[in-house]
Design a protein around this motif. Structure first.
Motif, short mmCIF file in Angstrom:
data_model
loop_
_atom_site.label_atom_id
_atom_site.label_comp_id
_atom_site.label_asym_id
_atom_site.label_seq_id
_atom_site.Cartn_x
_atom_site.Cartn_y
_atom_site.Cartn_z
N LEU A 30 0.88 -1.16 0.00
CA LEU A 30 0.00 0.00 0.00
C LEU A 30 0.92 1.21 0.00
O LEU A 30 1.49 1.57 1.02
CB LEU A 30 -0.90 -0.01 1.23
N LEU A 65 -1.78 -2.27 -3.76
CA LEU A 65 -2.20 -0.97 -4.26
C LEU A 65 -1.05 0.02 -4.28
O LEU A 65 -0.29 0.12 -3.31
CB LEU A 65 -3.33 -0.42 -3.38
N GLY A 69 -3.52 4.06 -3.92
CA GLY A 69 -4.64 3.13 -3.91
C GLY A 69 -5.38 3.00 -5.23
O GLY A 69 -6.26 2.15 -5.37
N HIS A 72 -3.89 -0.96 -9.05
CA HIS A 72 -3.92 -2.31 -8.49
C HIS A 72 -3.07 -3.25 -9.33
O HIS A 72 -3.04 -3.15 -10.56
CB HIS A 72 -5.35 -2.84 -8.42
N ALA A 217 -7.32 8.89 -3.57
CA ALA A 217 -6.13 8.03 -3.47
C ALA A 217 -5.40 8.30 -2.16
O ALA A 217 -4.35 8.93 -2.11
CB ALA A 217 -5.20 8.28 -4.66
N LYS A 219 -4.13 6.31 1.49
CA LYS A 219 -3.80 4.95 1.91
C LYS A 219 -4.85 4.35 2.85
O LYS A 219 -5.08 3.14 2.81
CB LYS A 219 -2.42 4.93 2.57
N GLY A 222 -7.31 2.67 1.03
CA GLY A 222 -6.73 1.45 0.48
C GLY A 222 -6.77 0.28 1.44
O GLY A 222 -6.84 -0.88 1.02
N VAL A 225 -9.99 -1.42 0.83
CA VAL A 225 -9.97 -2.13 -0.45
C VAL A 225 -9.22 -3.46 -0.31
O VAL A 225 -9.68 -4.51 -0.78
CB VAL A 225 -9.32 -1.26 -1.54
N ILE A 226 -8.08 -3.43 0.36
CA ILE A 226 -7.29 -4.65 0.55
C ILE A 226 -8.05 -5.66 1.41
O ILE A 226 -8.08 -6.86 1.10
CB ILE A 226 -5.93 -4.30 1.17
N ASN A 245 -13.52 0.26 -4.88
CA ASN A 245 -12.19 0.85 -5.01
C ASN A 245 -12.10 2.11 -4.15
O ASN A 245 -13.09 2.56 -3.58
CB ASN A 245 -11.87 1.17 -6.48
N VAL A 246 -10.89 2.68 -4.04
CA VAL A 246 -10.67 3.80 -3.13
C VAL A 246 -11.48 5.04 -3.51
O VAL A 246 -11.79 5.87 -2.65
CB VAL A 246 -9.18 4.18 -3.04
#
Length: 385
Positions: A30, A65, A69, A72, A217, A219, A222, A225-226, A245-246
């Motif tokens: 990330l 990411l 983010g 991908h 964008a 973190k 993110g 998302v992860i 998504n972010v």
């Protein structure tokens, strides 16, 4: 990786790459850097391991990411930009050329008045043509101007003004809310949500990276998302939807945490080890005021909060990246430690007495020490699996 004045000289330890592969779906990067492009980590991995085709076939690229983010990648190097339009990417693609013209003109005039033979190498080291997050990295300029601190301070302000002009150009092209400026390191956020530049002071270079990034964008978004992808891989169900998504994520830590509480089944919530190297803490203009920032603070704060909310005892690790070519607050290597207990005084510039972010692991030896730890962890993981 160690921080260097010229990003093109970055190197990665092949053992780290292979160790990351051992964790499979349990490892995700990330980063505000990028996977692809001339400055991307994939090329650094290719050089480290020698054969890009073998890297691709064996799935040795770092999954996760990048660009805050919006970029991908899987471990075979398949890259996408979820939620990003072609128009936005086209605008970003023009930034490196504009930055080159701006800096070449600026550095050749007073008060800088540099010669062409000085300017050209600086441009090569400074302008990072990242596809999704074009960046001006002032590390090389900081070294060039180390005998003229006032000039380096002026350069920070001049570059910040240029970045603001890019936002104005985007608005003129009906891309009103498409981008924002990320300063690394920074002093946190202004009340309006914009990041606060960290001026150089004494041996601290302050903000060195000026990135034009896509809105959303960040973190901390993110992290969700992860986790969503992790749940999908483990359970077959994506709690936030397969396409999440972010750019669809909430912006504040509070709403991100609330969304996690509502969406993720605690039975499957993993214990998270979050690793960062960019945290700042400095005294404000009024007594007792602390300005806390750093591009890793947001996502580490969310990981800490997730650990508390889901009772997973998450771990936060900080890697001292000050022992190289880039000046940042760090820990003296003269300090010998047999445990991971560091006083607040030893973490000056990084944390403070009332900092709500609590570090569990500290690596004063920098990336080398952390990579050694990471490789040992991978061996234990393989053994226990």
């Amino acid at each position: 990786m160690e921080l260097v004045a010229d990003p093109l000289t970055r190197r990665i330890n092949p053992d780290y790459v292979r160790a990351a592969h051992c964790f499979r779906e349990h490892f995700h990067v990330l980063t505000n850097g990028e996977h692809i492009g001339s400055r991307g980590v994939n090329l650094i991995i290719d050089r480290a391991l020698g054969d890009p085709e073998i890297v691709r076939q064996q799935g040795l690229y770092l999954p996760g990411l990048a660009a805050g983010g919006v970029q991908h990648q899987d471990n075979h190097g398949q890259v996408s930009h979820p939620g990003v339009s072609a128009t936005e990417l086209a605008f970003l693609a023009q930034v490196p050329q504009k930055a080159r013209a701006f800096l070449a003109s600026l550095l050749g005039r007073p008060p800088y008045q540099m010669a062409p033979e000085t300017i050209n190498p600086l441009l090569q080291a400074t302008i990072l043509d990242n596809p999704a997050s074009p960046t001006l990295n002032l590390n090389a300029a900081c070294r060039q101007l180390r005998v003229s601190p006032a000039l380096y301070l002026q350069l920070q302000q001049d570059v910040a003004t240029f970045m603001e002009q890019l936002l104005a150009e985007a608005r003129a092209q009906q891309l009103d809310n498409a981008f924002f400026i990320h300063y690394a390191p920074n002093l946190g956020r202004h009340p309006d949500g914009t990041e606060q530049l960290k001026p150089a002071k004494n041996q601290d270079a302050g903000t060195t990276d000026f990135q034009l990034m896509l809105r959303g964008a960040i973190k901390e978004a993110g992290v969700l998302v992860i986790l969503n992808q992790y749940y999908g891989q483990i359970t077959g169900v994506y709690p936030l939807g397969y396409q999440f998504n972010v750019r669809q994520a909430p912006r504040s830590l509070e709403t991100l945490l609330q969304l996690a509480r509502e969406a993720f089944d605690p039975a499957w919530m993993p214990r998270i080890l979050g690793v960062g190297d960019t945290l700042t803490s400095s005294h404000g203009s009024t007594p007792g005021e602390m300005r806390r920032g750093g591009s890793d603070r947001g996502f580490m704060t969310l990981i800490q909060a997730l650990g508390q909310a889901f009772s997973t005892a998450n771990i936060l690790a900080w890697v001292d990246s000050s022992q190289g070519e880039v000046r940042r607050p760090g820990i003296s290597l003269d300090i010998a430690r047999t445990n991971q207990q560091f006083s607040i005084n030893e973490l000056a510039g990084i944390s403070d007495q009332t900092d709500p972010l609590k570090l569990d692991l500290v690596f004063p030896g920098g990336p080398q020490e952390y990579v050694q730890y990471f490789c040992q962890l991978a061996k234990q993981w393989q053994y226990s699996s």
